[in-house]
Scaffold this motif. Structure first.
Motif, PDB file in Angstrom:
ATOM      1  N   GLY A 110     -17.094  11.675 -16.189  1.00  0.00           N
ATOM      2  CA  GLY A 110     -17.640  11.873 -15.043  1.00  0.00           C
ATOM      3  C   GLY A 110     -18.127  10.457 -14.302  1.00  0.00           C
ATOM      4  N   GLN A 111     -17.579   9.325 -14.784  1.00  0.00           N
ATOM      5  CA  GLN A 111     -18.229   8.216 -14.361  1.00  0.00           C
ATOM      6  C   GLN A 111     -16.885   7.242 -13.831  1.00  0.00           C
ATOM      7  OE1 GLN A 111     -21.324   7.158 -14.858  1.00  0.00           O
ATOM      8  NE2 GLN A 111     -21.852   9.009 -15.562  1.00  0.00           N
ATOM      9  N   ILE A 112     -17.270   6.353 -13.058  1.00  0.00           N
ATOM     10  CA  ILE A 112     -16.141   5.233 -12.823  1.00  0.00           C
ATOM     11  C   ILE A 112     -16.171   4.374 -13.771  1.00  0.00           C
ATOM     12  CG2 ILE A 112     -15.270   3.529 -11.064  1.00  0.00           C
ATOM     13  CD1 ILE A 112     -17.040   4.906  -8.910  1.00  0.00           C
ATOM     14  N   THR A 162      -1.773   4.381   8.714  1.00  0.00           N
ATOM     15  CA  THR A 162      -3.052   4.405   8.283  1.00  0.00           C
ATOM     16  C   THR A 162      -3.486   2.915   8.548  1.00  0.00           C
ATOM     17  OG1 THR A 162      -2.392   5.693   6.554  1.00  0.00           O
ATOM     18  CG2 THR A 162      -4.438   4.718   6.358  1.00  0.00           C
ATOM     19  N   THR A 172     -14.870   0.851 -15.124  1.00  0.00           N
ATOM     20  CA  THR A 172     -14.579  -0.417 -14.494  1.00  0.00           C
ATOM     21  C   THR A 172     -13.774  -1.017 -15.433  1.00  0.00           C
ATOM     22  OG1 THR A 172     -16.298  -0.408 -13.015  1.00  0.00           O
ATOM     23  CG2 THR A 172     -15.220  -2.408 -13.443  1.00  0.00           C
ATOM     24  N   GLN A 224     -11.763  13.697 -15.099  1.00  0.00           N
ATOM     25  CA  GLN A 224     -13.292  13.729 -15.211  1.00  0.00           C
ATOM     26  C   GLN A 224     -13.856  13.692 -16.503  1.00  0.00           C
ATOM     27  OE1 GLN A 224     -15.671  13.640 -12.600  1.00  0.00           O
ATOM     28  NE2 GLN A 224     -14.881  14.726 -10.712  1.00  0.00           N
ATOM     29  N   GLN A 266       1.997   5.271   5.821  1.00  0.00           N
ATOM     30  CA  GLN A 266       1.270   3.869   5.543  1.00  0.00           C
ATOM     31  C   GLN A 266       0.832   3.137   6.602  1.00  0.00           C
ATOM     32  OE1 GLN A 266      -0.727   3.843   2.875  1.00  0.00           O
ATOM     33  NE2 GLN A 266      -1.645   2.047   4.010  1.00  0.00           N
ATOM     34  N   ASN A 304     -12.869  11.380  -9.466  1.00  0.00           N
ATOM     35  CA  ASN A 304     -13.268  12.036  -8.457  1.00  0.00           C
ATOM     36  C   ASN A 304     -12.258  11.752  -7.147  1.00  0.00           C
ATOM     37  OD1 ASN A 304     -15.320  14.049  -8.443  1.00  0.00           O
ATOM     38  ND2 ASN A 304     -16.836  12.376  -8.474  1.00  0.00           N
ATOM     39  N   ASN A 305     -11.919  10.378  -7.244  1.00  0.00           N
ATOM     40  CA  ASN A 305     -11.374  10.133  -5.914  1.00  0.00           C
ATOM     41  C   ASN A 305      -9.748   9.471  -5.956  1.00  0.00           C
ATOM     42  OD1 ASN A 305     -13.394  10.477  -4.019  1.00  0.00           O
ATOM     43  ND2 ASN A 305     -14.526   8.712  -5.007  1.00  0.00           N
ATOM     44  N   ASN A 318      -4.834  -1.773  -9.442  1.00  0.00           N
ATOM     45  CA  ASN A 318      -5.097  -2.240  -8.278  1.00  0.00           C
ATOM     46  C   ASN A 318      -6.650  -2.197  -7.909  1.00  0.00           C
ATOM     47  OD1 ASN A 318      -5.632  -2.296  -5.036  1.00  0.00           O
ATOM     48  ND2 ASN A 318      -3.809  -3.246  -5.499  1.00  0.00           N
ATOM     49  N   ASN A 319      -7.313  -1.271  -8.105  1.00  0.00           N
ATOM     50  CA  ASN A 319      -8.721  -1.306  -7.932  1.00  0.00           C
ATOM     51  C   ASN A 319      -9.674  -1.626  -9.036  1.00  0.00           C
ATOM     52  OD1 ASN A 319      -8.529   0.315  -5.521  1.00  0.00           O
ATOM     53  ND2 ASN A 319      -8.128   2.043  -6.418  1.00  0.00           N
ATOM     54  N   LYS A 320      -9.008  -2.047 -10.230  1.00  0.00           N
ATOM     55  CA  LYS A 320      -9.583  -2.276 -11.541  1.00  0.00           C
ATOM     56  C   LYS A 320     -10.698  -1.634 -12.061  1.00  0.00           C
ATOM     57  CE  LYS A 320      -8.865  -7.019  -9.703  1.00  0.00           C
ATOM     58  NZ  LYS A 320      -9.311  -8.025  -9.199  1.00  0.00           N
ATOM     59  N   ARG A 338       0.907  -1.109  -0.122  1.00  0.00           N
ATOM     60  CA  ARG A 338       0.053  -0.016   0.021  1.00  0.00           C
ATOM     61  C   ARG A 338       0.804   1.357  -0.048  1.00  0.00           C
ATOM     62  NH1 ARG A 338      -4.647  -0.158  -1.681  1.00  0.00           N
ATOM     63  NH2 ARG A 338      -5.501  -2.159  -1.652  1.00  0.00           N
ATOM     64  N   ASN A 392     -10.409   8.952  13.219  1.00  0.00           N
ATOM     65  CA  ASN A 392      -9.026   8.609  12.571  1.00  0.00           C
ATOM     66  C   ASN A 392      -8.229   9.642  12.199  1.00  0.00           C
ATOM     67  OD1 ASN A 392     -10.401   6.350  12.130  1.00  0.00           O
ATOM     68  ND2 ASN A 392     -10.653   6.369   9.923  1.00  0.00           N
ATOM     69  N   ASP A 413     -11.442   6.168 -11.241  1.00  0.00           N
ATOM     70  CA  ASP A 413     -12.272   7.214 -10.385  1.00  0.00           C
ATOM     71  C   ASP A 413     -11.752   8.614 -10.709  1.00  0.00           C
ATOM     72  OD1 ASP A 413     -14.041   8.539  -8.800  1.00  0.00           O
ATOM     73  OD2 ASP A 413     -14.340   6.840  -7.273  1.00  0.00           O
TER      74      ASP A 413
END
Lengths: 320, 362
Positions: B174-176, B313, B178, B169, B310, B271-272, B264-266, B66, B327, B269
């Motif tokens: 503006g979409q994720i 976290t 996949t 975006q 890391q 935005n994030n 990693n997230n396949k 990570r 947190n 995004d």
């Protein structure tokens, strides 16, 4: 001469706008200010509103705020200036709406709030708040889990981990509340871990990794406040060497396309719907209001739950 | 005899500590060790590493895997900071790189006769190279604004930080997005000889950078630009070009991270992806002992700084008692303490107070 010319132009413009109004007849004009297009869910929401307006014969003036409140304020003010028959909007944040809502009220234009609520004391400022009941979604997830446990004949302590939404957001607070409320009746379910995955796949995966390392095979159930976090967590579970949907039962909320794909693949057990398709209900409410009917202050979107068994059948019908 | 041996060992330990503190690594290493220790006390299985399906699995591996994002960004950032600059656009560049690679690979699920087909819109190498090139070009854009137009680094990179997320975006509409193309998952989620592939990427970048620093004069050039740009130019070094390439490299590193995150997230995004990562990267550099005023820099320090962040976290996620609402507070307090102790003047003050008391009691 110049003055005269200007007068003539203004006069002509007025004449055009008057005839413009006349041409529409008794067609209702609805101004809608959308938050933006930040997710598949939101795009489906926009589509639903646009197509419902068309079906119902309502003249829709659509404005995209690109996630900025100032744009929404501007759009609503321009709707007021245009003297539309009704205004609807999905507030991007909860606060700061008093002034513009008052302007609308003074102009006698009814306001319909969709999807999210506003933080304004005086509820005479709007006709209705329409959208999902997040607490009920939490309850539905819990009820499904209890029924599933009974069907599978689970005995003894069942360890639940929870992936919460963004800290402090309404859906995160209320979904948690609803889930806990129902789960009280089955004390053998224990929530052993609860952390925020910020509604994203990346964080959902990272937090689930940490949960798995800390609790390992003790985890029986995952409750995720949205599908994206569940999708991230599913990856983490697979990488840990367990089978999502079998070794760990997963229930999440939203019912987006990705969740259906996961359910069809047997990796997600249930997704509670949080429907963006509130267009028809909105148009109905606007029409009813114009016809002089009383509208409830809160209208909840028609929603259901999708267990994995029905996923394959439902998938082709999904719009988001 | 035994006393002599003990003295010898003590001397060696003292020597190690002076060497470590001279290289700037002493405090970062101590803190990293402390965080791991606290983890081990709370969670007895913390140091366990198992082999699952031929892969190493355990908290330590997670932390290394990570932290690869922060470490890569921090390596790029270290050079930028060494020239007395800063690059707050890296998070946005991560999002753009992720968006570009996801867009080129394409996000359509193709199922033929119930079997998933792995198709990509563009060949995978094209997607990877395009993402890295665009990220490097964006870094060069920053470098040009700073070295040729004379913009303040924080302002120049702020432009891209704000605009970059919008660009990402636009690319993803503006979409994720996949991704279903399996070969792409290897970069950020694959394993080679049981170890996550991203760790190899970090190691490779680190090796190249350390070689350039130790075996060429580049490190010295960068350092001298940070200490005095004008004097450096008079010494016959092209300061402007060094600044340009330092930002380009930072962009390149962000490009790699974008690929890792996306793979990693396949999914990508806009935005994030990479959200607030620039702050973590700067923090890692500072924790590693490099001063934001520029000049001397510690690459290994930044690497350990990244590991510290890391592991913090991960620790917060694995301690049950920390509520999600707390947190950030917990993280901030620990970082605050680490930064205080890193500060030499603070250490001297504390030491002075203790020393004075001892004197009085005598």
């Amino acid at each position: 001469m110049r003055k005269l010319f200007r007068c003539a132009v203004i006069g002509a413009a007025l004449a055009v706008s008057v005839t413009g109004c006349g041409k529409g007849g008794d067609k209702i004009v609805l101004g809608f200010s959308q938050i933006g297009a930040e997710s598949e869910w939101r795009t489906a929401n926009t589509e639903s509103i646009k197509s419902a307006a068309k079906d119902e014969g309502i003249d829709l003036k659509f404005s995209d705020a690109q996630q900025k409140q100032e744009n929404q304020l501007k759009a609503i003010r321009s709707f007021i200036a245009q003297k539309v028959d009704a205004i609807a909007f999905s507030p991007v944040v909860t606060s700061g709406w008093e002034a513009v809502l008052k302007e609308a009220k003074d102009a006698n234009i009814p306001v319909f709030i969709t999807d999210r609520a506003v933080d304004v004391q005086d509820d005479s400022m709007w006709v209705t708040v329409m959208g999902s009941d997040f607490t009920e979604e939490g309850r539905r997830a819990a009820r499904w889990l209890q029924e599933y446990a009974a069907k599978q004949n689970w005995k003894g302590t069942i360890n639940v981990v929870e992936l919460q939404g963004t800290v402090g957001s309404a859906p995160a607070i209320e979904r948690k509340k609803g889930f806990e409320e129902v789960m009280k009746s089955t004390p053998n379910f224990k929530t052993i871990r609860s952390q925020t995955g910020e509604f994203t796949r990346a964080k959902g995966k990272e937090v689930m990794e940490a949960f798995l390392k800390a609790e390992g095979k003790k985890i029986n159930v995952l409750f995720a406040h949205n599908d994206d976090m569940a999708i991230g967590a599913i990856q983490a579970i697979e990488e840990y060497g367990l089978k999502p949907g079998k070794d760990i039962t997963i229930v999440s909320i939203d019912a987006v396309k990705g969740a259906f794909e996961a359910m069809i693949a047997g990796k997600l057990n249930c997704s509670v719907e949080c429907s963006p398709l509130l267009g028809p209900q909105l148009m109905q409410a606007v029409k009813d209001y114009k016809a002089g009917k009383t509208i409830p202050k809160r209208i909840v979107t028609n929603e259901t739950i999708f267990p994995a068994e029905v996923a394959a059948k439902e998938f082709p019908n999904r719009k988001y | 005899m035994a006393g002599l041996k003990l003295k010898n060992i003590m001397g060696k330990i003292a020597g190690f500590f002076t060497a470590a503190s001279r290289s700037g690594l002493l405090w970062p290493v101590i803190f990293f060790g402390l965080i791991l220790l606290v983890n081990a006390l709370i969670n007895p299985g913390f140091f366990d590493i198992e082999i699952k399906d031929g892969r190493l699995s355990g908290s330590l591996i997670d932390i290394m895997n990570r932290s690869s994002y922060i470490i890569l960004l921090a390596i790029g950032m270290t050079f930028v900071v060494a020239t007395a600059g800063i690059d707050i656009s890296v998070g946005a560049v991560v999002a753009i790189s992720a968006a570009v690679s996801a867009y080129l690979i394409g996000g359509t699920l193709v199922v033929e006769n119930g079997v998933q087909q792995y198709v990509s819109f563009m060949p995978m190498p094209v997607a990877i190279i395009a993402a890295l090139l665009i990220a490097t070009a964006l870094g060069m854009w920053n470098g040009l604004l700073i070295s040729r137009m004379g913009l303040q680094p924080i302002i120049a990179t702020l432009i891209l930080m704000v605009a970059g997320r919008g660009i990402a975006q636009l690319i993803t509409s503006g979409q994720i997005i996949t991704i279903y193309y399996k070969p792409f998952f290897f970069i950020g989620g694959g394993y080679l000889f049981g170890i996550p592939f991203s760790i190899y990427i970090v190691a490779a970048v680190l090796a190249v950078v350390m070689f350039l620093k130790k075996r060429t004069a580049l490190g010295l050039f960068i350092q001298s630009v940070g200490i005095n740009k004008t004097a450096t130019r008079f010494a016959g070094i092209n300061s402007s070009n060094i600044i340009l390439w330092v930002y380009a490299f930072s962009g390149f590193c962000a490009g790699i991270v974008g690929l890792l995150v996306c793979s990693n997230n396949k999914s990508a995004d806009g935005n994030n992806a990479g959200y607030n990562m620039e702050l973590d990267a700067i923090l890692a550099v500072v924790l590693g002992g490099t001063s934001l005023a520029g000049g001397k820099f510690y690459i290994m320090g930044s690497v350990i700084g990244g590991l510290i962040i890391q592991s913090l976290t991960t620790t917060i996620f694995s301690i049950k008692e920390i509520k999600p609402e707390a947190n950030l507070v917990v993280k901030a307090v620990i970082v605050f303490v680490v930064c205080l102790i890193q500060s030499e003047s603070f250490r001297k003050k504390v030491a002075g107070v203790i020393f004075l008391r001892e004197k009085k009691s005598l």
